[in-house]
Design an enzyme around this catalytic site. Structure first.
Site, PDB file in Angstrom:
ATOM      1  N   CYS A   1       8.799   2.650  -1.448  1.00  0.00           N
ATOM      2  CA  CYS A   1       8.413   3.075  -0.092  1.00  0.00           C
ATOM      3  C   CYS A   1       8.052   1.840   0.741  1.00  0.00           C
ATOM      4  O   CYS A   1       7.901   0.726   0.212  1.00  0.00           O
ATOM      5  CB  CYS A   1       7.234   4.035  -0.158  1.00  0.00           C
TER       6      CYS A   1
ATOM      7  N   GLU B   1       4.579   1.136  -8.089  1.00  0.00           N
ATOM      8  CA  GLU B   1       4.771  -0.285  -7.774  1.00  0.00           C
ATOM      9  C   GLU B   1       3.447  -0.952  -7.424  1.00  0.00           C
ATOM     10  O   GLU B   1       3.154  -2.061  -7.878  1.00  0.00           O
ATOM     11  CB  GLU B   1       5.716  -0.447  -6.565  1.00  0.00           C
TER      12      GLU B   1
ATOM     13  N   CYS C   1       4.880  -0.169  -0.356  1.00  0.00           N
ATOM     14  CA  CYS C   1       5.069  -0.998  -1.559  1.00  0.00           C
ATOM     15  C   CYS C   1       5.909  -2.236  -1.237  1.00  0.00           C
ATOM     16  O   CYS C   1       5.660  -3.316  -1.764  1.00  0.00           O
ATOM     17  CB  CYS C   1       5.715  -0.177  -2.670  1.00  0.00           C
TER      18      CYS C   1
ATOM     19  N   CYS D   1       1.472   4.657  -5.456  1.00  0.00           N
ATOM     20  CA  CYS D   1       2.781   4.511  -6.102  1.00  0.00           C
ATOM     21  C   CYS D   1       2.705   3.600  -7.329  1.00  0.00           C
ATOM     22  O   CYS D   1       1.854   2.708  -7.411  1.00  0.00           O
ATOM     23  CB  CYS D   1       3.785   3.880  -5.137  1.00  0.00           C
TER      24      CYS D   1
ATOM     25  N   ASN E   1       2.888   6.047 -11.153  1.00  0.00           N
ATOM     26  CA  ASN E   1       2.185   6.625 -10.002  1.00  0.00           C
ATOM     27  C   ASN E   1       0.982   7.454 -10.440  1.00  0.00           C
ATOM     28  O   ASN E   1       1.008   8.122 -11.465  1.00  0.00           O
ATOM     29  CB  ASN E   1       3.131   7.425  -9.087  1.00  0.00           C
TER      30      ASN E   1
HETATM   31  N1  THU Z   1       6.398   7.150  -5.700  1.00  0.00           N
HETATM   32  C1  THU Z   1       6.281   5.987  -6.383  1.00  0.00           C
HETATM   33  O1  THU Z   1       5.414   5.843  -7.258  1.00  0.00           O
HETATM   34  N2  THU Z   1       7.136   4.997  -6.079  1.00  0.00           N
HETATM   35  C2  THU Z   1       8.198   5.102  -5.234  1.00  0.00           C
HETATM   36  O2  THU Z   1       8.956   4.162  -5.099  1.00  0.00           O
HETATM   37  C3  THU Z   1       8.391   6.336  -4.478  1.00  0.00           C
HETATM   38  C4  THU Z   1       7.358   7.379  -4.653  1.00  0.00           C
HETATM   39  C5  THU Z   1       5.501   8.252  -6.062  1.00  0.00           C
HETATM   40  C6  THU Z   1       4.455   8.616  -5.059  1.00  0.00           C
HETATM   41  C7  THU Z   1       4.175  10.055  -5.436  1.00  0.00           C
HETATM   42  O3  THU Z   1       3.251  10.075  -6.503  1.00  0.00           O
HETATM   43  C8  THU Z   1       5.508  10.567  -5.952  1.00  0.00           C
HETATM   44  O4  THU Z   1       6.257   9.419  -6.278  1.00  0.00           O
HETATM   45  C9  THU Z   1       6.271  11.419  -4.954  1.00  0.00           C
HETATM   46  O5  THU Z   1       6.373  10.789  -3.726  1.00  0.00           O
END
Ligand code: THU
Length: 160
Positions: free
Chosen positions: A110, A73, A113, A71, A60
């Site tokens: 999320c 993903e 994604c 994110c 992320n």
């Molecule tokens: N995040 C991800 O990278 N992937 C996920 O599946 C859930 C959330 C990140 C977004 C943000 O940078 C941090 O996690 C907190 O939400």
């Protein structure tokens, strides 16, 4: 009444995984260490395996202007499609590691994604296996579609 059923396998011992899957998990665990997540401190790693054996990794990336962040993903998925648009994605593994947060169960992607992942799955007409995992557990889904019932599909944008 109608219902959706979601099938997934819960694996409690990494010894049950193939060497390919183990590799994918290790790569997701490694790449999360390089996440740029100074605001949430919630590092996420995503690793993809392509049909030619290439691994594409993402983590992320946050920003002081919070909505700019993206994110892990989607970082991995968009990098894949930017560089190798014609290669099929076989699998994606997603994880987080932190002492600050409760990660007793694997994190799940999320909604945005899931939507992105699913469009690529539909486009390539072959399932993308999804592995959500933490140190103690792996949840294995046969296809991204299982993670997003009643999704918005690109065929809805075709005019009559
Ligand atoms: N995040 C991800 O990278 N992937 C996920 O599946 C859930 C959330 C990140 C977004 C943000 O940078 C941090 O996690 C907190 O939400």
């Amino acid at each position: 009444m109608q219902e959706f059923k979601i099938y997934f396998k819960e694996i409690l011992d990494r010894k049950e995984l193939s060497s390919i899957d183990l590799n994918l998990l290790n790569k997701a665990e490694e790449i999360l260490k390089k996440a740029y997540a100074p605001y949430s401190k919630f590092n996420v790693g995503a690793s993809l395996l392509l049909e030619d054996g290439t691994y594409v990794l993402g983590n992320n990336q946050e920003n002081a202007s919070f909505p700019c962040g993206i994110c892990a993903e989607r970082v991995a998925l968009f990098a894949t499609k930017a560089n190798n648009p014609h290669l099929k994605i076989k699998k994606i593994a997603i994880t987080t590691k932190s002492e600050e947060f409760n990660i007793e169960s694997p994190i799940a992607p999320c909604g945005m994604c899931r939507q992105v992942l699913l469009e690529y799955e539909e486009q390539q007409k072959e399932p993308i296996e999804v592995l959500l995992f933490n140190e103690t557990k792996i949840l294995k889904f046969k296809q991204a579609k299982d993670l997003l019932p009643l999704h918005f599909s690109e065929d809805r944008l075709k005019r009559k």
